[in-house]
Design a protein around this motif. Structure first.
Motif, mmCIF file in Angstrom:
data_model
loop_
_atom_site.group_PDB
_atom_site.id
_atom_site.type_symbol
_atom_site.label_atom_id
_atom_site.label_comp_id
_atom_site.label_asym_id
_atom_site.label_seq_id
_atom_site.Cartn_x
_atom_site.Cartn_y
_atom_site.Cartn_z
ATOM 1 N N SER A 71 0.826 -1.211 0.000
ATOM 2 C CA SER A 71 0.000 0.000 0.000
ATOM 3 C C SER A 71 0.851 1.247 0.000
ATOM 4 C CB SER A 71 -0.922 -0.010 1.225
ATOM 5 O OG SER A 71 -0.143 -0.034 2.423
ATOM 6 N N ALA A 72 2.012 1.199 0.686
ATOM 7 C CA ALA A 72 2.896 2.365 0.690
ATOM 8 C C ALA A 72 3.503 2.589 -0.679
ATOM 9 C CB ALA A 72 4.002 2.181 1.737
ATOM 10 N N GLN A 97 9.601 19.209 -6.707
ATOM 11 C CA GLN A 97 8.623 18.119 -6.629
ATOM 12 C C GLN A 97 9.292 16.758 -6.781
ATOM 13 O OE1 GLN A 97 5.492 18.504 -9.496
ATOM 14 N NE2 GLN A 97 4.417 16.665 -8.831
ATOM 15 N N GLN A 98 10.252 16.650 -7.675
ATOM 16 C CA GLN A 98 10.944 15.376 -7.873
ATOM 17 C C GLN A 98 11.729 14.988 -6.627
ATOM 18 O OE1 GLN A 98 13.427 15.399 -11.331
ATOM 19 N NE2 GLN A 98 14.203 13.323 -10.991
ATOM 20 N N ARG A 99 12.372 15.955 -6.000
ATOM 21 C CA ARG A 99 13.149 15.647 -4.795
ATOM 22 C C ARG A 99 12.232 15.252 -3.638
ATOM 23 N NH1 ARG A 99 17.865 19.514 -2.104
ATOM 24 N NH2 ARG A 99 18.375 18.119 -0.366
ATOM 25 N N GLN A 100 11.100 15.925 -3.480
ATOM 26 C CA GLN A 100 10.177 15.571 -2.411
ATOM 27 C C GLN A 100 9.615 14.172 -2.618
ATOM 28 O OE1 GLN A 100 7.283 18.718 -2.455
ATOM 29 N NE2 GLN A 100 8.624 20.194 -1.410
ATOM 30 N N ASP A 101 9.329 13.805 -3.847
ATOM 31 C CA ASP A 101 8.817 12.466 -4.126
ATOM 32 C C ASP A 101 9.855 11.403 -3.787
ATOM 33 O OD1 ASP A 101 6.613 10.840 -5.555
ATOM 34 O OD2 ASP A 101 8.461 10.201 -6.540
ATOM 35 N N LEU A 102 11.122 11.656 -4.147
ATOM 36 C CA LEU A 102 12.182 10.709 -3.801
ATOM 37 C C LEU A 102 12.351 10.582 -2.293
ATOM 38 C CD1 LEU A 102 14.923 11.545 -6.471
ATOM 39 C CD2 LEU A 102 13.617 9.432 -6.265
ATOM 40 N N ASP A 103 12.288 11.697 -1.578
ATOM 41 C CA ASP A 103 12.430 11.654 -0.115
ATOM 42 C C ASP A 103 11.299 10.838 0.522
ATOM 43 O OD1 ASP A 103 14.713 13.184 -0.242
ATOM 44 O OD2 ASP A 103 13.686 15.091 0.102
ATOM 45 N N ALA A 104 10.071 11.015 0.017
ATOM 46 C CA ALA A 104 8.940 10.273 0.591
ATOM 47 C C ALA A 104 9.077 8.777 0.326
ATOM 48 C CB ALA A 104 7.634 10.809 -0.004
ATOM 49 N N ILE A 160 11.854 7.096 -0.236
ATOM 50 C CA ILE A 160 12.981 6.562 0.542
ATOM 51 C C ILE A 160 12.587 6.379 2.010
ATOM 52 C CG2 ILE A 160 15.265 7.191 1.426
ATOM 53 C CD1 ILE A 160 15.862 8.419 -1.309
ATOM 54 N N GLU A 161 11.823 7.316 2.540
ATOM 55 C CA GLU A 161 11.387 7.196 3.939
ATOM 56 C C GLU A 161 10.480 5.984 4.127
ATOM 57 O OE1 GLU A 161 9.090 9.911 7.353
ATOM 58 O OE2 GLU A 161 9.443 10.689 5.317
ATOM 59 N N ALA A 162 9.540 5.768 3.206
ATOM 60 C CA ALA A 162 8.637 4.621 3.327
ATOM 61 C C ALA A 162 9.395 3.301 3.190
ATOM 62 C CB ALA A 162 7.538 4.718 2.266
ATOM 63 N N LEU A 163 10.326 3.226 2.235
ATOM 64 C CA LEU A 163 11.094 1.992 2.056
ATOM 65 C C LEU A 163 12.024 1.732 3.234
ATOM 66 C CD1 LEU A 163 11.969 2.050 -1.755
ATOM 67 C CD2 LEU A 163 10.521 0.412 -0.552
ATOM 68 N N THR A 164 12.569 2.785 3.813
ATOM 69 C CA THR A 164 13.439 2.601 4.985
ATOM 70 C C THR A 164 12.664 1.996 6.155
ATOM 71 O OG1 THR A 164 14.794 4.477 4.283
ATOM 72 C CG2 THR A 164 14.984 3.789 6.574
ATOM 73 N N ALA A 165 11.455 2.504 6.392
ATOM 74 C CA ALA A 165 10.633 1.945 7.470
ATOM 75 C C ALA A 165 10.259 0.492 7.166
ATOM 76 C CB ALA A 165 9.377 2.794 7.653
ATOM 77 N N SER A 166 9.969 0.192 5.897
ATOM 78 C CA SER A 166 9.625 -1.187 5.533
ATOM 79 C C SER A 166 10.806 -2.123 5.728
ATOM 80 C CB SER A 166 9.143 -1.226 4.080
ATOM 81 O OG SER A 166 8.846 -2.550 3.684
ATOM 82 N N LEU A 171 15.526 0.507 -2.411
ATOM 83 C CA LEU A 171 15.949 1.611 -1.550
ATOM 84 C C LEU A 171 17.313 2.152 -1.983
ATOM 85 C CD1 LEU A 171 15.566 3.392 0.941
ATOM 86 C CD2 LEU A 171 16.533 1.542 2.323
ATOM 87 N N ASP A 172 18.238 1.271 -2.319
ATOM 88 C CA ASP A 172 19.559 1.717 -2.768
ATOM 89 C C ASP A 172 19.469 2.501 -4.076
ATOM 90 O OD1 ASP A 172 20.612 0.461 -0.577
ATOM 91 O OD2 ASP A 172 21.188 -1.367 -1.653
ATOM 92 N N SER A 173 18.624 2.045 -5.007
ATOM 93 C CA SER A 173 18.469 2.753 -6.282
ATOM 94 C C SER A 173 17.901 4.147 -6.069
ATOM 95 C CB SER A 173 17.560 1.943 -7.212
ATOM 96 O OG SER A 173 17.344 2.633 -8.417
ATOM 97 N N LEU A 174 16.873 4.261 -5.256
ATOM 98 C CA LEU A 174 16.294 5.576 -4.994
ATOM 99 C C LEU A 174 17.267 6.480 -4.251
ATOM 100 C CD1 LEU A 174 12.637 4.613 -3.979
ATOM 101 C CD2 LEU A 174 13.450 5.502 -6.170
ATOM 102 N N THR A 175 18.064 5.912 -3.384
ATOM 103 C CA THR A 175 19.045 6.718 -2.666
ATOM 104 C C THR A 175 20.102 7.284 -3.611
ATOM 105 O OG1 THR A 175 18.711 5.361 -0.686
ATOM 106 C CG2 THR A 175 20.701 6.713 -0.761
ATOM 107 N N GLN A 176 20.538 6.481 -4.567
ATOM 108 C CA GLN A 176 21.497 6.988 -5.556
ATOM 109 C C GLN A 176 20.902 8.101 -6.406
ATOM 110 O OE1 GLN A 176 22.879 3.632 -7.825
ATOM 111 N NE2 GLN A 176 23.955 2.693 -6.096
ATOM 112 N N GLN A 177 19.644 7.950 -6.790
ATOM 113 C CA GLN A 177 18.996 9.007 -7.559
ATOM 114 C C GLN A 177 18.883 10.296 -6.747
ATOM 115 O OE1 GLN A 177 15.289 7.764 -9.387
ATOM 116 N NE2 GLN A 177 16.045 5.683 -9.642
#
Length: 325
Positions: free
Chosen positions: A22-23, A153-160, A162-168, A199-205
């Protein structure tokens, strides 16, 4: 209690997978996993300027605000006396501002071309204006071009994401420590590997995007008077001179082209003459003989049959008498 432990672990794993799905579904419409979605810039403009001090007001407009993520790129052309020495001075200016040189190319002067240099500098965004002002002092500025792209907007989407995947990932690691069966352990490890790779891919981006925002890219072209752009003709006489110069340049180029092609043309003519001579000689050898050269053969005389006997010849009827019986 021991029988309930595997069931409780399986139920917790199912709930975690549903929460992670769902996240991820909340952001699936905006960006696929591992691919950064290019956001439409809300404030994007290009401000080309020409002259020594012109363009300072436009350069101020490209400075990013504190709550925005803006990627700034620029191009600058300066006419200097010694491009090689000026390239070294430009490198020092960028390094003193906390930047770096990503690419640098230098072309020394030769008998056929003047000297030139090109640098690609990464300068801190808040130091870009000061660096450009210092580069103006190297010589005469031909043109300056700045471009700002808003990627907030692109940076905020990546941050959100990454935060959801980190918690998962954290929850999966906790479940991995409490797994009591091999099946649960394999399922948790498989899902943890998938989430960690995403998570690693999104972090690199996100890191690449942050580097582009924090360090502006500035391309500097250093040229001499020989290759500086000439002013366009603005009256009849200047147009006449420009046309005459173009005609002389074309005539010179045409002479060079003829000189290059002349040896090839002569060689082609010689080869064509040899081929024509061989073809003519071969044609003459294959010509048929004339009629005079052939010998005639006399046809044999026809044979005559023996004369018939007089007895066999019919007698003519007698005149005035009756025929004999």
């Amino acid at each position: 209690m021991r029988r309930l432990a595997p069931a409780a672990a399986a139920a917790a794993l199912t709930a975690l997978l549903l929460a992670g799905c769902s996240a991820g579904a909340d952001h699936a419409g905006s960006m696929e996993p591992g691919v950064a979605e290019p956001a439409a810039p809300r404030d994007q403009g290009q401000t080309p300027t020409e002259g020594g001090e012109a363009g300072s007001a436009e350069l101020d407009a490209t400075e990013p605000d504190a709550d925005r993520s803006v990627i700034t790129t620029g191009w600058m052309s300066v006419t200097v006396d010694d491009p090689i020495a000026s390239a070294e001075a430009a490198s020092d200016i960028a390094e003193q501002a906390g930047g770096r040189i990503d690419n640098r190319s230098e072309t020394p002067a030769t008998g056929t071309q003047p000297a030139s240099a090109s640098l690609t500098m990464r300068v801190p965004a808040d130091e870009l204006k000061g660096v450009v002002n210092e580069l103006r002092e190297l010589g005469s500025v031909n043109s300056v071009s700045m471009n700002a792209s808003d990627v907030t907007q692109q940076r905020q989407d990546l941050d959100a994401r990454i935060e959801a995947l980190t918690a998962s990932v954290d929850r999966l690691q906790q479940l991995l420590g409490t797994a009591t069966s091999i099946a649960d352990l394999i399922a948790i490890e498989s899902e943890l590997t998938t989430r960690q790779a995403e998570l690693d891919s999104l972090t690199q981006q996100r890191d690449w995007l942050v580097d582009q925002v924090d360090f502006s890219t500035l391309t500097l072209e250093l040229v001499t008077e020989d290759v500086a752009p000439d002013p366009a003709p603005d009256d009849f006489w200047s147009g006449l001179v420009a046309g005459w110069s173009a005609l002389l340049a074309f005539a010179s180029w045409l002479g060079v082209a003829i000189g290059v092609l002349l040896p090839w043309l002569l060689t082609g003519l010689v080869i064509a003459a040899i081929v024509i001579t061989v073809v003519v000689a071969s044609t003459r050898r294959r010509r048929p003989r004339s009629v005079d050269d052939t010998t005639t053969v006399d046809a044999p005389a026809p044979t005559t049959t023996a004369a018939t006997s007089e007895t066999d010849a019919p007698r003519p009827p007698s005149s005035g008498g009756t025929p004999e019986l």
